[in-house]
Design a protein around this motif. Structure first.
Motif, PDB file in Angstrom:
ATOM      1  N   GLU A 175      45.948  28.125  53.018  1.00  0.00           N
ATOM      2  CA  GLU A 175      47.270  28.044  53.645  1.00  0.00           C
ATOM      3  C   GLU A 175      48.354  28.118  52.575  1.00  0.00           C
ATOM      4  O   GLU A 175      49.363  28.812  52.739  1.00  0.00           O
ATOM      5  CB  GLU A 175      47.401  26.736  54.427  1.00  0.00           C
ATOM      6  N   TYR A 176      48.126  27.422  51.459  1.00  0.00           N
ATOM      7  CA  TYR A 176      49.089  27.462  50.356  1.00  0.00           C
ATOM      8  C   TYR A 176      49.194  28.871  49.778  1.00  0.00           C
ATOM      9  O   TYR A 176      50.294  29.390  49.552  1.00  0.00           O
ATOM     10  CB  TYR A 176      48.683  26.488  49.248  1.00  0.00           C
ATOM     11  N   ILE A 177      48.045  29.500  49.513  1.00  0.00           N
ATOM     12  CA  ILE A 177      48.033  30.838  48.918  1.00  0.00           C
ATOM     13  C   ILE A 177      48.757  31.843  49.818  1.00  0.00           C
ATOM     14  O   ILE A 177      49.492  32.709  49.340  1.00  0.00           O
ATOM     15  CB  ILE A 177      46.579  31.299  48.659  1.00  0.00           C
ATOM     16  N   THR A 178      48.566  31.713  51.113  1.00  0.00           N
ATOM     17  CA  THR A 178      49.188  32.628  52.073  1.00  0.00           C
ATOM     18  C   THR A 178      50.704  32.471  52.118  1.00  0.00           C
ATOM     19  O   THR A 178      51.441  33.453  52.246  1.00  0.00           O
ATOM     20  CB  THR A 178      48.610  32.403  53.474  1.00  0.00           C
ATOM     21  N   HIS A 179      51.177  31.235  51.992  1.00  0.00           N
ATOM     22  CA  HIS A 179      52.614  30.957  52.164  1.00  0.00           C
ATOM     23  C   HIS A 179      53.297  30.516  50.870  1.00  0.00           C
ATOM     24  O   HIS A 179      54.427  30.011  50.914  1.00  0.00           O
ATOM     25  CB  HIS A 179      52.806  29.868  53.227  1.00  0.00           C
ATOM     26  N   ASP A 239      45.498  38.649  51.782  1.00  0.00           N
ATOM     27  CA  ASP A 239      45.927  39.992  51.408  1.00  0.00           C
ATOM     28  C   ASP A 239      46.179  40.020  49.893  1.00  0.00           C
ATOM     29  O   ASP A 239      47.242  39.610  49.423  1.00  0.00           O
ATOM     30  CB  ASP A 239      47.199  40.360  52.176  1.00  0.00           C
ATOM     31  N   THR A 240      45.189  40.480  49.122  1.00  0.00           N
ATOM     32  CA  THR A 240      45.307  40.477  47.660  1.00  0.00           C
ATOM     33  C   THR A 240      46.406  41.415  47.171  1.00  0.00           C
ATOM     34  O   THR A 240      47.053  41.148  46.156  1.00  0.00           O
ATOM     35  CB  THR A 240      43.967  40.877  47.007  1.00  0.00           C
ATOM     36  N   LYS A 241      46.615  42.496  47.889  1.00  0.00           N
ATOM     37  CA  LYS A 241      47.666  43.441  47.509  1.00  0.00           C
ATOM     38  C   LYS A 241      49.033  42.774  47.594  1.00  0.00           C
ATOM     39  O   LYS A 241      49.877  42.935  46.700  1.00  0.00           O
ATOM     40  CB  LYS A 241      47.626  44.676  48.419  1.00  0.00           C
ATOM     41  N   LYS A 242      49.233  41.991  48.641  1.00  0.00           N
ATOM     42  CA  LYS A 242      50.493  41.275  48.820  1.00  0.00           C
ATOM     43  C   LYS A 242      50.681  40.233  47.715  1.00  0.00           C
ATOM     44  O   LYS A 242      51.795  40.051  47.204  1.00  0.00           O
ATOM     45  CB  LYS A 242      50.523  40.600  50.191  1.00  0.00           C
ATOM     46  N   LEU A 243      49.598  39.571  47.334  1.00  0.00           N
ATOM     47  CA  LEU A 243      49.669  38.565  46.263  1.00  0.00           C
ATOM     48  C   LEU A 243      50.128  39.199  44.957  1.00  0.00           C
ATOM     49  O   LEU A 243      50.976  38.649  44.247  1.00  0.00           O
ATOM     50  CB  LEU A 243      48.299  37.911  46.055  1.00  0.00           C
ATOM     51  N   ASN A 244      49.552  40.336  44.634  1.00  0.00           N
ATOM     52  CA  ASN A 244      49.874  41.014  43.374  1.00  0.00           C
ATOM     53  C   ASN A 244      51.284  41.599  43.349  1.00  0.00           C
ATOM     54  O   ASN A 244      51.827  41.888  42.281  1.00  0.00           O
ATOM     55  CB  ASN A 244      48.860  42.129  43.109  1.00  0.00           C
TER      56      ASN A 244
END
Length: 215
Positions: A187-191, A7-12
């Protein structure tokens, strides 16, 4: 279809995390470069003593966040014409996927084999971290030629800054194949979180003392 979609929106939206991470990266890398400067001098002397022809440092074009290329720095652990010799070794690749790894790589120097085992060749990447092209923790920065073979799924690794260490490095490194590495990176990027970053950094220190699959 992607089995995992970030989810790129969540990352930003992770503004606080991004700011704190950058501040920590800058301060920790600057402190590391200062404190480790005597070790840098010793390693530079040993590298030159072992192979006087080549330079002490080695820079290589890597792919960073959002597919932006940058120069990554390392201590040279191979002979000076390693890139030319690689063309004759491609068929011996021991890792599946776009990466190239050879356990008994004939290009590695005597000093190079030791510093690679203990990940000392990676220390100059602290300069990359300080300048902002890398982070202390994140996915391994791939070569341009590797990303040319990436699937849409693999490209998700490039949504964040690459790191000096990550789940792949502390979870088996070269004993882990490409697909598993991508899985660990996503997995790292997600969490990702400050706590997870600190946990990975702590495990990295332990791996440097007691090496895992590094070669």
């Amino acid at each position: 279809m992607l089995s995992v979609r970030i989810d790129t929106k969540k990352l930003n939206q992770q503004v606080a995390y991004i700011v704190v991470k950058r501040l920590f990266d800058f301060c920790a890398s600057l402190l590391g470069l200062i404190c480790l400067s005597p070790l840098f001098l010793i390693l530079a002397f040993l590298i030159k003593l072992d192979d006087p022809k080549g330079s002490v440092f080695y820079s290589q074009l890597r792919v960073g966040k959002n597919s932006v290329n940058f120069r990554m720095f390392k201590f040279r652990s191979m002979v000076s014409n390693a890139d030319e010799i690689k063309k004759n070794l491609i068929g011996l690749n021991e890792v599946g996927g776009p990466m190239f790894k050879l356990k008994h790589d004939p290009r590695i120097t005597r000093v190079g084999r030791v510093i690679r085992k203990y990940s000392l060749d990676e220390l100059p990447q602290l300069l990359n971290v300080m300048l902002g092209s890398m982070s202390l923790v994140g996915p391994r920065p791939p070569l341009v030629t590797e990303t040319e073979k990436y699937t849409e799924y693999d490209h998700q690794r490039l949504l964040v800054k690459p790191g000096c260490t990550g789940l792949w490095q502390v979870g088996g490194r070269n004993d882990v194949d490409f697909d598993e590495m991508v899985k660990l990176d996503l997995e790292y990027i997600t969490h990702r979180s400050i706590w997870l970053d600190l946990k990975i950094i702590f495990k990295t220190v332990l791996v440097m003392i007691k090496p895992n699959g590094a070669y």
